[in-house]
Scaffold this active site. Structure first.
Site, PDB file in Angstrom:
ATOM      1  N   GLY A   3      -7.639   8.141  -0.225  1.00 52.86           N
ATOM      2  CA  GLY A   3      -7.247   7.998   1.167  1.00 52.86           C
ATOM      3  C   GLY A   3      -5.755   8.183   1.364  1.00 52.86           C
ATOM      4  O   GLY A   3      -5.245   9.298   1.432  1.00 52.86           O
ATOM      5  N   CYS A   4      -5.029   7.064   1.425  1.00 51.39           N
ATOM      6  CA  CYS A   4      -3.607   7.129   1.773  1.00 51.39           C
ATOM      7  C   CYS A   4      -2.739   7.732   0.684  1.00 51.39           C
ATOM      8  O   CYS A   4      -1.746   8.393   0.988  1.00 51.39           O
ATOM      9  CB  CYS A   4      -3.111   5.742   2.144  1.00 51.39           C
ATOM     10  SG  CYS A   4      -3.850   5.124   3.673  1.00 51.39           S
ATOM     11  N   VAL A   5      -3.088   7.524  -0.583  1.00 50.79           N
ATOM     12  CA  VAL A   5      -2.312   8.150  -1.658  1.00 50.79           C
ATOM     13  C   VAL A   5      -2.492   9.661  -1.602  1.00 50.79           C
ATOM     14  O   VAL A   5      -1.532  10.429  -1.679  1.00 50.79           O
ATOM     15  CB  VAL A   5      -2.724   7.592  -3.035  1.00 50.79           C
ATOM     16  CG1 VAL A   5      -2.029   8.361  -4.160  1.00 50.79           C
ATOM     17  CG2 VAL A   5      -2.378   6.109  -3.138  1.00 50.79           C
TER      18      VAL A   5
END
Length: 227
Positions: free
Chosen positions: A148-150
């Protein structure tokens, strides 16, 4: 006369001025009492990140944190709330302990915390401007979640022409097997964060998660699942 095969698989490696990014290591994700707790496997990366953080501080490497943080009424909430419905009720709200960085990785004075509203730490934030003001050319990404965010941050960092390093032991996900198959990298590299331990992957260019992570093999926009 046949054409020469395309040479791929090169290593990007570190540049001259790295920065450590710690992505969304917040109490709501990592505390057993957190509204969005990811479980004990996710908490296991905290000491790994702490080792890299200590090494970065010793080496004078700039440290930047990101924190997904929303208004109490969630009026600024992301589209994935339609899928991740529990997010509507609570979690990652301004002024709550859940939105703060876990104690083991607590920011020190002078270490920047970037508040963000979407998966990428670059989207709608001052991160790129801040890194460029420091002369940074390499981002070392740690935190959650890998798919997701990484991943979203890695894609944008690569697009902004940063070198991207992802230490595999320092990222985690809700999915069982997001790394290395879902790692936002395309070439593996053995290396070390400055003065620190660990095996890293250098990105260039990133690739989308595989079907085993619940995503299509066809590249698509970086984003949810959260964070």
């Amino acid at each position: 006369m046949g054409s020469e095969p395309l040479a791929i698989g090169g290593r990007v490696g570190f540049g001259q001025r790295p920065s450590l990014l710690i992505v969304d290591m917040q109490n709501d994700f990592l505390d057993p009492a957190g509204h969005l707790d990811m479980g004990p496997e996710a908490r296991a990366v905290i000491p790994q990140i702490a080792r890299v953080l200590e090494a970065a501080r010793r080496a004078g490497v700039p440290v930047v944190y990101t924190a997904q943080t929303h208004r109490p009424d969630f009026a600024d909430g992301p589209r994935w709330v339609e899928k991740f419905t529990g997010f509507r009720e609570a979690g990652l709200r301004q002024g709550t302990r859940g939105a703060e960085i876990v104690d083991e990785l607590s920011p020190r004075a002078g270490e920047r915390v970037i508040r963000k509203l979407r998966p990428s730490a670059f989207f709608g934030t001052e991160l790129d401007l801040y890194l460029r003001s420091l002369g940074v050319d390499t981002t070392i990404l740690t935190g959650c979640t890998t798919s997701g965010c990484v991943r979203a941050t890695a894609l944008d960092a690569f697009s902004y022409n940063y070198r991207v390093i992802v230490p595999e032991q320092c990222v985690t996900d809700r999915a069982k097997e997001p790394s290395p198959r879902c790692s936002p990298t395309s070439t593996a590299a053995s290396g070390r964060a400055p003065s620190g331990p660990g095996r890293a992957r250098s990105a260039g260019p990133p690739r989308a998660p595989s079907r085993r992570c619940g995503s299509s093999r066809r590249p698509g926009p970086a984003g949810p699942p959260a964070p």
